[in-house]
Design an enzyme around this catalytic site. Sequence first.
Site, PDB file in Angstrom:
ATOM      1  N   ALA A  48      -2.794   0.085   4.776  1.00 12.95           N
ATOM      2  CA  ALA A  48      -3.236   1.601   4.376  1.00 12.95           C
ATOM      3  C   ALA A  48      -3.816   2.081   5.554  1.00 12.95           C
ATOM      4  CB  ALA A  48      -3.660   2.186   3.097  1.00 12.95           C
ATOM      5  N   THR A  49      -3.667   1.530   6.733  1.00 10.20           N
ATOM      6  CA  THR A  49      -4.042   2.247   7.585  1.00 10.20           C
ATOM      7  C   THR A  49      -3.224   3.643   8.653  1.00 10.20           C
ATOM      8  OG1 THR A  49      -6.148   0.995   8.566  1.00 10.20           O
ATOM      9  CG2 THR A  49      -4.975   1.531  10.467  1.00 10.20           C
ATOM     10  N   THR A  50      -3.674   4.749   8.651  1.00 14.18           N
ATOM     11  CA  THR A  50      -2.413   5.585   9.494  1.00 14.18           C
ATOM     12  C   THR A  50      -3.203   5.390  10.976  1.00 14.18           C
ATOM     13  OG1 THR A  50      -4.175   7.668   9.216  1.00 14.18           O
ATOM     14  CG2 THR A  50      -2.396   6.773   6.726  1.00 14.18           C
TER      15      THR A  50
ATOM     16  N   LYS B  28     -12.190  13.875   8.972  1.00 15.81           N
ATOM     17  CA  LYS B  28     -11.058  13.282   9.356  1.00 15.81           C
ATOM     18  C   LYS B  28     -11.016  13.739  10.947  1.00 15.81           C
ATOM     19  CE  LYS B  28      -6.119  12.961   8.034  1.00 15.81           C
ATOM     20  NZ  LYS B  28      -6.281  11.508   7.167  1.00 15.81           N
TER      21      LYS B  28
ATOM     22  N   ASN C  78       0.427   6.656   2.231  1.00 16.80           N
ATOM     23  CA  ASN C  78      -0.030   7.492   1.565  1.00 16.80           C
ATOM     24  C   ASN C  78      -0.603   5.936   0.176  1.00 16.80           C
ATOM     25  OD1 ASN C  78      -0.792   9.146  -0.673  1.00 16.80           O
ATOM     26  ND2 ASN C  78      -1.042  10.654   0.950  1.00 16.80           N
ATOM     27  N   MET C  79      -1.704   6.280  -0.498  1.00 17.13           N
ATOM     28  CA  MET C  79      -1.624   5.525  -1.411  1.00 17.13           C
ATOM     29  C   MET C  79      -1.133   5.336  -2.690  1.00 17.13           C
ATOM     30  SD  MET C  79      -1.053   1.232  -0.653  1.00 17.13           S
ATOM     31  CE  MET C  79      -1.465   0.786   0.627  1.00 17.13           C
TER      32      MET C  79
ATOM     33  N   HIS D 286      -7.681  18.865   4.904  1.00 17.88           N
ATOM     34  CA  HIS D 286      -8.395  17.747   5.048  1.00 17.88           C
ATOM     35  C   HIS D 286      -9.556  18.107   4.966  1.00 17.88           C
ATOM     36  CE1 HIS D 286      -4.440  15.337   4.413  1.00 17.88           C
ATOM     37  NE2 HIS D 286      -5.762  14.323   3.495  1.00 17.88           N
TER      38      HIS D 286
END
Length: 240
Positions: free
Chosen positions: A79-81, A139, A105-106, A135
């Site tokens: 899930a790393t962006t 972030k 995005n999970m 966000h």
Amino acid sequence: MNILLIGYGAMNQRVARLAESAGHKIVAVIPNRQHEDIPYPIVNEISEATEADVAIDFSHPNLLLPLLEQSFHLPLVIATTGEKDTITTKLQSLSEKMSVFFSANMSYGVHVLTKLLEVAVPLLEQYDIELTEAHHNQKVDAPSGTLVKLYDVIEQLRDNVQPVYDRSQLTEKREKNEIGIHSLRGGTIVGEHDVLFAGVDETITLSHSAQSKDIFANGALKAAEKLVHKSPGYYTFDNL
């Protein structure tokens, strides 16, 4: 499942809590920085987690990419962006010998939003499109990985689109092929994404609002539950 956590920030701490409440076990953690309060065994390499059935990653490219260069064989939920192209290229290579799942995005709801976008873009060919994401104030990357994912859908369906990030530097009207991209940061906003279609005398907006980070942790866990039964391959929400 026996789970290895890659990273132990806010997201994987949620994964751990929800996993254990569902009867799964966290067998090891590869932390992305020094943690003194990790209640699980710490390992430095994926291969050291010999009891693990699957690894769930919510970390950072600086931690993840070196790990992916190591020798191991374990299903991965990633899930790393950030550095998306580099990560997905490596995962495609690893998928020849193990099952891997990637999503920027999970949230399954965000996946549905992308499918709605695939329908809307061709139908609204003459409409201008603007993308906005919001966000929390902690972030660090902008635009969000999810907004990039939404833009990628549009780019595949419209010819010669051009992302525009800062119109304050321009003194000219909007061009037809522009896709405006806007990032808002503040407070504790979990995540909001809007796709605005602006036509003549009417607008249509597709919108997703995350009300808790648990949706991302639960999405990763549900992906892991399916992935452990899959043959080697590269999986997304589309084919899992």
